[in-house]
Write a protein that holds these residues in place. Structure first.
Motif, PDB file in Angstrom:
ATOM      1  N   THR A 298       0.773  -1.243   0.000  1.00 20.07           N
ATOM      2  CA  THR A 298       0.000   0.000   0.000  1.00 20.07           C
ATOM      3  C   THR A 298       0.804   1.293   0.000  1.00 20.07           C
ATOM      4  O   THR A 298       0.242   2.345  -0.261  1.00 20.07           O
ATOM      5  N   GLY A 299       2.094   1.271   0.298  1.00 23.53           N
ATOM      6  CA  GLY A 299       2.836   2.505   0.470  1.00 23.53           C
ATOM      7  C   GLY A 299       3.310   3.117  -0.832  1.00 23.53           C
ATOM      8  O   GLY A 299       3.799   2.419  -1.723  1.00 23.53           O
ATOM      9  N   ALA A 300       3.174   4.435  -0.969  1.00 22.42           N
ATOM     10  CA  ALA A 300       3.748   5.160  -2.102  1.00 22.42           C
ATOM     11  C   ALA A 300       5.205   5.455  -1.758  1.00 22.42           C
ATOM     12  O   ALA A 300       5.494   6.140  -0.778  1.00 22.42           O
ATOM     13  N   ALA A 301       6.133   4.939  -2.555  1.00 24.26           N
ATOM     14  CA  ALA A 301       7.552   5.025  -2.215  1.00 24.26           C
ATOM     15  C   ALA A 301       8.033   6.465  -2.095  1.00 24.26           C
ATOM     16  O   ALA A 301       8.890   6.770  -1.266  1.00 24.26           O
ATOM     17  N   ARG A 302       7.479   7.363  -2.887  1.00 25.62           N
ATOM     18  CA  ARG A 302       7.954   8.748  -2.878  1.00 25.62           C
ATOM     19  C   ARG A 302       7.366   9.592  -1.752  1.00 25.62           C
ATOM     20  O   ARG A 302       7.838  10.710  -1.522  1.00 25.62           O
ATOM     21  N   ASP A 303       6.346   9.101  -1.097  1.00 29.48           N
ATOM     22  CA  ASP A 303       5.708   9.922  -0.068  1.00 29.48           C
ATOM     23  C   ASP A 303       5.041   9.018   0.956  1.00 29.48           C
ATOM     24  O   ASP A 303       3.989   8.420   0.681  1.00 29.48           O
TER      25      ASP A 303
END
Length: 437
Positions: free
Chosen positions: A398-403
């Motif tokens: 689920t995580g957005a790598a950039r934010d």
């Protein structure tokens, strides 16, 4: 038009979308102690509960789909003959009321932006006001973006434009509003009916028509069976050989779907990107349709005229012979007789083209955060390659790598109802660690 001034109250989490994915995430957060309407805010573009299920076709019954339990409130055993577009919204409505989620709707989120407002320390009572007259100017710096500032969520509502401040945002908007239709030369000349899975409601609307169904997934297979009793004729077009994989039921069925979708979302290997994974809980009905000559792909079309389409061997995939063990994803049943592509170009008269060619993630509201990193990389995510959603590199499910302030739930591997439940649980853990770690 200028953006609406954000409310000064700071929510710990804003969830965009109150379908299965959004509710699963919200349920886990409520269980952990966040208060709906205060620390936790849900925004939904629909007029009522149910998400995309409100728009499913009428013949899709509970017996032909899968409903996953939402956290803390089992769906029970609904009538298998009942339409899913009635049963699921009713279940979601009960869930929203039981947890007091206070969903704000209709609220169509148009953008999520960084602000220059520092994220306040979490007080004992959770979220709190953003320092009275703190500035709320939007940050438009491309990169790097400060990750310790608040996010502003902007939306069009029934009463006008609104904006809310949040420490974290969960995007759970799904894909239903992003139907994908491949480009085929001449499509603009077609004078018959063109429709997509997203706009289909009743097979009776295609009565007496010569129908072309395009797509190699389970939905296309279901539509062929749905339309057949009403249409004058039905023809099936797929780029590659259909592959019927029996994956049992329940968790095993959902896990198989996640496996196939996960490989596709990340680019996958050449063998895995074939699109032949029509995974079915019980293949008996489908095999019978193959045997009577209805569920048989003629290959792919490459040209459309006013009332006809052209099947051509040049439009099929690079490896159209992928029948046998190599074509099976997850093990199961392959039906070679379902693949009889036209050996030469041939025109077929058609009155309606029914595109069952998938959806794109509805993520345009995240563009101001510049999370996009280009197309998905080659490689299988099981080999350690990063997974991407519409060019957004992911960490975990689920995580957005950039934010790290932004989470995505209900796309790619988590698009199924069971996948959304699993992803919602992970998102809640991530949120809790960031807020209280």
């Amino acid at each position: 038009m200028n953006a609406a001034e954000p409310d000064q109250y700071v929510h710990d989490v804003v969830i965009i979308g109150a379908g299965q994915a959004g509710l699963a995430t919200a349920g886990e957060l409520v269980r952990r102690g966040l208060t709906p309407g205060r620390e936790l805010l849900l925004l939904d573009a629909e007029e009522g509960p149910g998400g995309a299920w409100r728009h499913r076709w009428d013949s899709l019954t509970i017996g032909r789909t899968r409903i996953a339990d939402l956290p803390g409130m089992p769906a029970g055993e609904p009538d298998e003959a009942a339409p899913s577009n009635i049963v699921v919204p009713a279940y979601h409505r009960r869930y929203e009321r039981a947890l007091g989620l206070r969903v704000v709707r209709p609220a169509r989120v148009t953008s999520v932006r960084s602000t220059d407002v520092p994220a306040p320390r979490l007080s004992a009572g959770g979220a709190h006001a953003a320092g009275g007259a703190a500035p709320t100017r939007m940050s438009r710096r491309r990169d790097p973006v400060r990750r310790d500032t608040l996010l502003a969520v902007e939306a069009r509502t029934g009463t006008g434009r609104r904006s809310w401040l949040a420490r974290m945002v969960v995007s759970a908007t799904g894909t239903w509003t992003g139907p994908r239709v491949p480009h085929v030369a001449g499509a603009d000349r077609f004078t018959g009916l063109q429709l997509h899975t997203a706009t289909y409601r009743r097979a009776e609307d295609l009565a007496g028509r010569r129908v072309l169904v395009v797509g190699g997934g389970l939905t296309a297979v279901q539509m062929l069976l749905d339309v057949e009793p009403h249409a004058a004729s039905v023809v099936w077009a797929t780029r590659r050989p259909p592959n019927f994989v029996s994956a049992g039921s329940g968790d095993l069925w959902a896990a198989a779907l996640e496996q196939v979708d996960g490989v596709r979302a990340a680019g996958g290997s050449a063998a895995a990107r074939t699109g032949r994974g029509a995974i079915v809980p019980d293949p008996t009905e489908y095999v019978a349709a193959v045997e009577r000559g209805m569920l048989v792909s003629r290959g792919m079309i490459d040209l459309i005229d006013e009332r006809a389409v052209r099947f051509s061997p040049t439009a099929t995939g690079a490896r159209p012979d992928g029948l046998g063990a190599a074509a099976v994803v997850g093990g199961g049943l392959v039906v070679p007789d379902s693949w009889k592509p036209c050996p030469d170009p041939v025109w077929v008269g058609i009155d309606a083209i029914f595109w069952n060619t998938g959806f794109r993630p509805a993520l345009t509201h995240l563009r101001p955060l510049h999370l996009h990193e280009g197309e998905a990389p080659a490689g299988d995510p099981t080999d350690g390659a990063p997974r991407c959603e519409a060019g957004i590199r992911m960490t975990g499910r689920t995580g957005a790598a950039r934010d790290s302030r932004v989470l995505l739930v209900g796309y790619g591997p988590s698009a199924s109802t069971r996948g959304a439940a699993r992803a919602g649980a992970e998102a809640a853990r991530r949120i809790w660690r960031r807020l209280h770690g």
